[in-house]
Enzyme design. Structure first.
Site, short mmCIF file in Angstrom:
data_model
loop_
_atom_site.label_atom_id
_atom_site.label_comp_id
_atom_site.label_asym_id
_atom_site.label_seq_id
_atom_site.Cartn_x
_atom_site.Cartn_y
_atom_site.Cartn_z
N CYS A 177 0.84 -1.20 0.00
CA CYS A 177 0.00 0.00 0.00
C CYS A 177 0.88 1.25 0.00
CB CYS A 177 -0.94 0.01 1.20
SG CYS A 177 -0.06 0.05 2.79
N CYS A 218 3.32 1.78 2.84
CA CYS A 218 4.62 1.11 2.70
C CYS A 218 5.59 1.99 1.92
CB CYS A 218 4.45 -0.23 1.98
SG CYS A 218 3.37 -1.42 2.82
N ASP A 243 9.28 27.11 -31.43
CA ASP A 243 10.48 27.50 -32.16
C ASP A 243 10.24 27.14 -33.63
OD1 ASP A 243 13.27 28.15 -32.65
OD2 ASP A 243 13.58 25.99 -32.79
N ASP A 258 13.77 22.71 -30.13
CA ASP A 258 14.69 21.58 -30.33
C ASP A 258 16.17 21.96 -30.29
OD1 ASP A 258 15.02 22.83 -32.93
OD2 ASP A 258 15.77 20.88 -33.61
N ASP A 265 17.51 26.66 -27.44
CA ASP A 265 16.16 26.66 -26.88
C ASP A 265 16.12 26.17 -25.44
OD1 ASP A 265 14.84 27.61 -29.19
OD2 ASP A 265 14.91 25.61 -30.08
#
Length: 779
Positions: free
Chosen positions: A86, A89, A494, A674, A678
């Site tokens: 659970c 834990c 971009d 990319d 950036d």
């Protein structure tokens, strides 16, 4: 003064007061911080067994061989936690590890049971950290998909056997109970009733002892480690009901509930089995990805002889043979051979990709048609597949705001449920109810107040969401990325490599053009992006010999005794500047007795760039284009995809300033980029995404990484984020509503133990099945 260590019981020297070493002192402090002092002392009195000294750890495996160096300062190990049930834990294990000196991060995935520990290698070690968890009563083993599959298969079979026994016993005991109930309205005497009760006991007690093992063993392990879990109150409820029934049978009483005890177990086992099956469907895709990893590789020795070696023994620089039909075991470059490779794992594209000498292949991809020999560049935990797994699990194991909420509530469960059970029993006794009936109501309270639904509410949705996005070629790297993505109100793109493919293409190519053929033959000798684009346009053009390349200028060759140049305008003798309306870069071909020829290049848009912009606008989102390129080029791209708000000639810091301005106005921007430039902008946005072709730095800064050429991944991620948010709220609502209704009803005596067992199981199934709805496509 004591002569033994208060933690491990070892002898103390004259200058030692309470502990024999700093490790025992630290371990004792953890027990004290967790409030386990009294439990620990009781265990010493009852068993005479103390916790082992931290430096005396004996493990069933060589932990050091499974450690991976992350960098020069930190190490990492991945382990499978046995005995995890659970959210409480998870909280306990993570908090114990967080208290260990030198631990950088400890994350436990409840769904996969995978524990990732990262630490400073000069401060602590794997053996010490594993022992800290072992002392809590959990067993750690190396994380291996095969081991996990075997453990799960055995657990499923054990549950089915227990379920069959409980079902058989429940049916027979229920028939006997019906006879007793019917006898209450006829002339059945006490002797006959007691006889039927003893037959019920003979059937029910062995069945309870066998079928209850999944709960009893878990509860016993928890109590031995001085902690509580969800199986403790369940076991207590079953044992109390059975013990009370045996006492009533032995004393000739009427309050016998063997039918309730065994049927209760039957319902609980049904719930646990269905929960395991449903959770396995929602289980992390990362776990299944590990199954794509080859277990061994065929290494070619220097004398040419092949030998199968374990994957862990393969090192960069080795030569590996991959037969047709096998999975590639490593990342590397093709040294010999050619084939078609199924690279859908990497690119998201279903069409096989041809590879030849010099081509890249990745672990987990399938070699389809021909034999290859691959020079290893990365193996084992350093491969792209391993990195994908780490990215996936980082997303699932993180602590988003809803996970934090669920964990806070779940960790209060153990003390709260026992207090409620005791309060209920005492309250009904004071109200004048018979102790047998009061005890039965308390048993119902113990069963119904289970936090399983709350503990599963968020992890189930996270697992299904990241799995669905992965199947669409999207890797979610941040745990709260989907939450932040759902809040997005503006998408910032971009240009180069994001809206466009990032590779220049020759505009209006005519392969029958003699100038083009000559230019392509010259360009074939260079690796410059424009030269490569020019060479691609005439694939049949031969590679020209004796070509000289002048860096920054261009290429020069001698044809029929005349010097021919291919390169920059000025270097080729062309006067003037490029036209202002030129949409891209250019190369010029010039030479003696030859009219100058211009070759213009454009960047192809991603095939669905315009449709993606339309879809985003239709969702009520603003779309912005930020680029460092020239104004004419940016305007042309913006017009082509339908973006009205665009900005050109921006430096990286100006992109960051624009995003910070948006956020200062309360906007929630999604940045998609990319390039290396950036990365700062991606970090400045509320949430960020980048294509898989992006630079390593950019991918590191991004929250999501998408494969392939399609920008539809952005729309898909936004849709999944929106649905995930709705489902998480629904799951939390279901979990809280269940407890608000079920707990008062059980305390009021309106819920029997059987109904409580069914309700508890159904609540867990409800949130898991609700999360699985996310896997159903909506469009």
């Amino acid at each position: 003064m004591s002569s033994i260590c208060e933690h491990c019981g070892g002898p103390l020297t004259a200058d030692q007061k309470r502990f024999c070493c700093s490790g025992c002192e630290a371990a004792y402090a953890i027990i004290h911080d967790l409030g386990l002092d009294k439990w620990y002392e009781r265990r010493i009195l009852q068993t005479g067994v103390r916790a082992p000294k931290p430096e005396d750890n004996s493990l069933p495996f060589d932990a050091v061989s499974f450690v991976r160096e992350v960098d020069a300062e930190t190490c990492e190990i991945n382990l499978l936690v046995e005995g995890l049930h659970c959210a409480a834990c998870v909280w306990l294990i993570e908090n114990v590890l967080a208290r260990e000196t030198g631990v950088v991060q400890a994350r436990l995935n409840m769904t996969t049971r995978r524990l990732r520990i990262r630490w400073e290698k000069d401060v602590t070690d794997a053996v010490t950290l594993i022992a800290a968890v072992n002392r809590l009563g959990y067993r750690l083993v190396p994380y291996d998909p095969a081991v996990l599959a075997a453990v799960d298969d055995k657990a499923d079979k054990d549950l089915l056997k227990a379920l069959a026994v409980a079902g058989f016993a429940a049916g027979n005991v229920m028939l006997l109970s019906i006879s007793v109930w019917a006898g209450a309205f006829s002339d059945m005497n006490a002797v006959t009733r007691d006889f039927l009760h003893w037959i019920s006991a003979l059937i029910a007690l062995p069945a309870i002892a066998y079928a209850g093992r999944p709960f009893f063993l878990s509860a016993t392990a928890a109590l031995r480690a001085e902690r509580l879990n969800m199986d403790v109150p369940i076991s207590l409820a079953v044992v109390v009901a059975a013990a009370m029934s045996l006492f009533e049978t032995a004393t000739g009483g009427e309050h016998v509930y063997f039918d309730a005890s065994v049927t209760l177990l039957f319902f609980l086992l049904i719930g646990r089995y269905l929960d395991r099956r449903a959770r396995s469907r929602a289980r992390s895709v990362a776990e299944h990805l590990l199954g794509l990893t080859a277990k061994a590789a065929t290494v070619i020795a220097e004398d040419g002889t092949p030998a199968a070696v374990p994957l862990g023994s393969v090192k960069p620089g080795m030569l590996v043979a991959v037969a047709a039909g096998e999975r590639v075991p490593v990342d590397g470059t093709v040294a010999s051979g050619q084939s078609d490779v199924d690279v859908s794992l990497v690119t998201g594209e279903s069409i096989p990709e041809p590879v030849a000498v010099g081509g890249q292949v990745f672990a987990g991809t399938s070699n389809l048609t021909g034999a290859l020999r691959v020079r290893v560049t990365a193996a084992s935990d350093d491969t792209l597949l391993a990195e994908i797994v780490r990215l996936m699990e980082a997303a699932e194991q993180g602590r988003a705001k809803y996970v934090v909420l669920a964990d806070r509530v779940a960790r209060l469960y153990a003390p709260g449920v026992h207090a409620l059970g005791l309060l209920t029993f005492v309250g009904w006794m004071l109200a004048g109810l018979a102790w047998q009936d009061a005890l039965l109501i308390a048993v119902a309270v113990l069963i119904v107040t289970c936090p399983c639904a709350l503990g599963l509410a968020v992890p189930a949705v996270q697992a299904v969401a990241t799995g669905r996005l992965f199947r669409k070629g999207i890797l979610v790297k941040s745990a709260d990325a989907l939450e932040r993505l759902n809040d997005v109100d503006v998408v910032v793109f971009d240009k180069t490599g994001t809206l466009t493919m990032g590779q220049p293409q020759l505009e209006a190519a005519n392969t029958n053009d003699s100038d083009l053929s000559i230019a392509a033959s010259i360009a074939a000798t260079s690796r410059h992006p424009l030269s490569r684009a020019l060479a691609r346009s005439v694939s049949s053009a031969p590679v020209m010999a004796n070509v000289r390349e002048l860096p920054g200028e261009g290429l020069e060759a001698v044809i029929d005794g005349n010097t021919v140049r291919l390169g920059r305008r000025q270097w080729c003798g062309i006067e003037g500047e490029p036209e202002k309306d030129s949409q891209g870069p250019e190369l010029w071909l010039s030479g003696q007795g030859r009219a100058p020829r211009r070759f213009g290049f454009v960047e192809d848009l991603r095939p669905d760039a315009a449709n993606t912009v339309v879809a985003l606008v239709a969702r009520g989102l603003d779309v912005v284009l930020l680029s460092g390129d020239r104004e004419t080029v940016v305007r042309h791209t913006a017009d082509a995809v339908g973006i009205v708000d665009w900005h050109a000639n921006l430096r990286p810091d100006e992109k960051v300033q624009y995003l910070e301005h948006l956020r200062s106005q309360g906007r929630k921007p999604l940045m998609v980029g990319d390039g290396l430039n950036d990365a700062p902008a991606l970090a400045a946005a509320s949430v960020s995404a980048s294509p898989s072709a992006a630079s390593d730095v950019t991918q590191t800064a991004a929250d999501l990484v998408f494969q392939g050429d399609s920008l539809d991944a952005i729309v898909a991620a936004l849709d999944v984020a929106s649905r995930s948010d709705r489902l998480v709220k629904q799951n939390l609502g279901l979990a809280f509503a269940y407890n608000l209704v079920a707990v008062p009803a059980a305390m009021a005596g309106l819920v029997t133990p059987l109904i409580a067992a069914a309700a508890m199981s159904l609540s867990s199934l409800a949130v898991t099945l609700n999360a699985l709805r996310l896997g159903i496509p909506t469009r």
